[in-house]
Design a protein around this motif. Structure first.
Motif, PDB file in Angstrom:
ATOM      1  N   ALA A  93       0.810  -1.219   0.000  1.00 56.54           N
ATOM      2  CA  ALA A  93       0.000   0.000   0.000  1.00 56.54           C
ATOM      3  C   ALA A  93       0.843   1.268   0.000  1.00 56.54           C
ATOM      4  O   ALA A  93       0.375   2.322  -0.433  1.00 56.54           O
ATOM      5  CB  ALA A  93      -0.936   0.002   1.217  1.00 56.54           C
ATOM      6  N   SER A  94       2.080   1.175   0.461  1.00 56.91           N
ATOM      7  CA  SER A  94       2.941   2.359   0.483  1.00 56.91           C
ATOM      8  C   SER A  94       3.291   2.825  -0.928  1.00 56.91           C
ATOM      9  O   SER A  94       3.703   3.976  -1.119  1.00 56.91           O
ATOM     10  CB  SER A  94       4.217   2.077   1.279  1.00 56.91           C
ATOM     11  OG  SER A  94       5.028   1.117   0.609  1.00 56.91           O
ATOM     12  N   ALA A  95       3.117   1.938  -1.927  1.00 61.54           N
ATOM     13  CA  ALA A  95       3.462   2.273  -3.310  1.00 61.54           C
ATOM     14  C   ALA A  95       2.269   2.835  -4.084  1.00 61.54           C
ATOM     15  O   ALA A  95       2.406   3.195  -5.249  1.00 61.54           O
ATOM     16  CB  ALA A  95       3.982   1.031  -4.028  1.00 61.54           C
ATOM     17  N   TRP A  96       1.113   2.894  -3.428  1.00 61.56           N
ATOM     18  CA  TRP A  96      -0.093   3.310  -4.132  1.00 61.56           C
ATOM     19  C   TRP A  96      -0.176   4.824  -4.311  1.00 61.56           C
ATOM     20  O   TRP A  96       0.127   5.593  -3.391  1.00 61.56           O
ATOM     21  CB  TRP A  96      -1.328   2.862  -3.383  1.00 61.56           C
ATOM     22  CG  TRP A  96      -1.480   1.384  -3.225  1.00 61.56           C
ATOM     23  CD1 TRP A  96      -0.713   0.404  -3.794  1.00 61.56           C
ATOM     24  CD2 TRP A  96      -2.450   0.709  -2.411  1.00 61.56           C
ATOM     25  NE1 TRP A  96      -1.146  -0.831  -3.394  1.00 61.56           N
ATOM     26  CE2 TRP A  96      -2.210  -0.682  -2.552  1.00 61.56           C
ATOM     27  CE3 TRP A  96      -3.477   1.134  -1.589  1.00 61.56           C
ATOM     28  CZ2 TRP A  96      -2.986  -1.634  -1.890  1.00 61.56           C
ATOM     29  CZ3 TRP A  96      -4.256   0.204  -0.937  1.00 61.56           C
ATOM     30  CH2 TRP A  96      -4.005  -1.175  -1.092  1.00 61.56           C
ATOM     31  N   SER A  97      -0.619   5.249  -5.473  1.00 62.47           N
ATOM     32  CA  SER A  97      -1.049   6.630  -5.698  1.00 62.47           C
ATOM     33  C   SER A  97      -2.560   6.596  -5.852  1.00 62.47           C
ATOM     34  O   SER A  97      -3.129   5.572  -6.261  1.00 62.47           O
ATOM     35  CB  SER A  97      -0.403   7.217  -6.960  1.00 62.47           C
ATOM     36  OG  SER A  97       0.988   7.371  -6.784  1.00 62.47           O
ATOM     37  N   TRP A  98      -3.217   7.702  -5.554  1.00 59.13           N
ATOM     38  CA  TRP A  98      -4.678   7.681  -5.572  1.00 59.13           C
ATOM     39  C   TRP A  98      -5.275   9.048  -5.903  1.00 59.13           C
ATOM     40  O   TRP A  98      -4.619  10.086  -5.771  1.00 59.13           O
ATOM     41  CB  TRP A  98      -5.216   7.203  -4.218  1.00 59.13           C
ATOM     42  CG  TRP A  98      -4.561   7.823  -3.006  1.00 59.13           C
ATOM     43  CD1 TRP A  98      -3.558   7.280  -2.262  1.00 59.13           C
ATOM     44  CD2 TRP A  98      -4.850   9.102  -2.422  1.00 59.13           C
ATOM     45  NE1 TRP A  98      -3.197   8.139  -1.250  1.00 59.13           N
ATOM     46  CE2 TRP A  98      -3.978   9.270  -1.317  1.00 59.13           C
ATOM     47  CE3 TRP A  98      -5.753  10.121  -2.719  1.00 59.13           C
ATOM     48  CZ2 TRP A  98      -3.993  10.407  -0.515  1.00 59.13           C
ATOM     49  CZ3 TRP A  98      -5.769  11.269  -1.918  1.00 59.13           C
ATOM     50  CH2 TRP A  98      -4.889  11.382  -0.831  1.00 59.13           C
ATOM     51  N   THR A  99      -6.506   8.989  -6.357  1.00 53.89           N
ATOM     52  CA  THR A  99      -7.338  10.176  -6.506  1.00 53.89           C
ATOM     53  C   THR A  99      -8.656   9.874  -5.818  1.00 53.89           C
ATOM     54  O   THR A  99      -9.422   9.011  -6.273  1.00 53.89           O
ATOM     55  CB  THR A  99      -7.599  10.512  -7.984  1.00 53.89           C
ATOM     56  OG1 THR A  99      -6.359  10.789  -8.643  1.00 53.89           O
ATOM     57  CG2 THR A  99      -8.507  11.732  -8.109  1.00 53.89           C
ATOM     58  N   ALA A 100      -8.907  10.524  -4.695  1.00 54.13           N
ATOM     59  CA  ALA A 100     -10.192  10.377  -4.005  1.00 54.13           C
ATOM     60  C   ALA A 100     -11.200  11.297  -4.684  1.00 54.13           C
ATOM     61  O   ALA A 100     -10.863  12.423  -5.064  1.00 54.13           O
ATOM     62  CB  ALA A 100     -10.039  10.750  -2.533  1.00 54.13           C
TER      63      ALA A 100
END
Length: 206
Positions: A93-100
């Motif tokens: 999960a530390s490698a995840w990028s996201w757009t909420a």
């Protein structure tokens, strides 16, 4: 009558154990970008703390100024990583990028969104991530999606099936970003009963 996009839009329909192919129309969202584990990242919490006040203020503004009421749509998020096994076998999960993000109904003009954000900003203690909130249209096109029932940490086998079996078997490849739609509120629903739509844009293998 209140509009509920979960009932009115076909793109919010999914069944557990069924991988459904569909064409998702262009839709507009309130968005905030970030990176890192959503369970430990202050940026993720700050993003939600900024999105929700704007989303609810926009609902009330639509009812008062446009005489159109609706149920505030569920939280959604786009997820990606340099190596997509971070969501399956590696589960990093530390490698995840996201757009909420939160959907904005099609009848709401951009000017009203700007007005509402300014109203929220004028409050005594505006959200710290408010300046990161933007309105953007998402065009996903052809997608495949399914319903996951259970905790977010148990999604990996379903995603592995989707990425490594279902999509290649259909002669397709992944495009765009992994998309999740959170139909349940984790504050009110136990992890084993959480309902999440898992969506992946796809295109033909060339």
């Amino acid at each position: 009558m209140k509009v509920d996009v979960k009932k009115s839009l076909d793109s919010y329909r999914a069944r557990r154990g069924e991988y459904r192919f569909l064409d998702v129309p262009p839709l507009s969202y309130l968005m905030v970008d970030g990176h890192g584990d959503p369970n430990t990242s202050a940026a993720y919490a700050d993003a939600l703390a900024a999105l929700y006040p704007v989303a609810y203020a926009l609902k009330f503004a639509s009812r008062q100024e446009l005489t159109r009421d609706y149920v505030v749509p569920p939280l959604e998020a786009l997820w990606w990583a340099e190596d997509m096994t971070a969501f399956t076998s590696a589960r990093d999960a530390s490698a995840w990028s996201w757009t909420a993000m939160v959907l904005v109904p099609e009848w709401i003009p951009a000017a009203l969104v700007t007005e509402v954000i300014d109203t929220v900003r004028a409050k005594k203690a505006p959200p710290v991530a408010l300046d990161l909130v933007r309105l953007e249209k998402l065009e996903e096109g052809r997608c495949v999606q399914t319903l996951h029932v259970g905790s977010y940490t148990d999604e990996a086998p379903v995603l592995a099936e989707l990425h490594d079996v279902v999509i290649p078997a259909a002669g397709l490849r992944m495009t765009g970003k992994h998309h999740e739609i959170y139909l349940s509120d984790p504050r009110r629903v136990e992890p084993a009963r959480l309902r999440t739509i898992l969506r992946q844009p796809v295109a033909a293998v060339t």
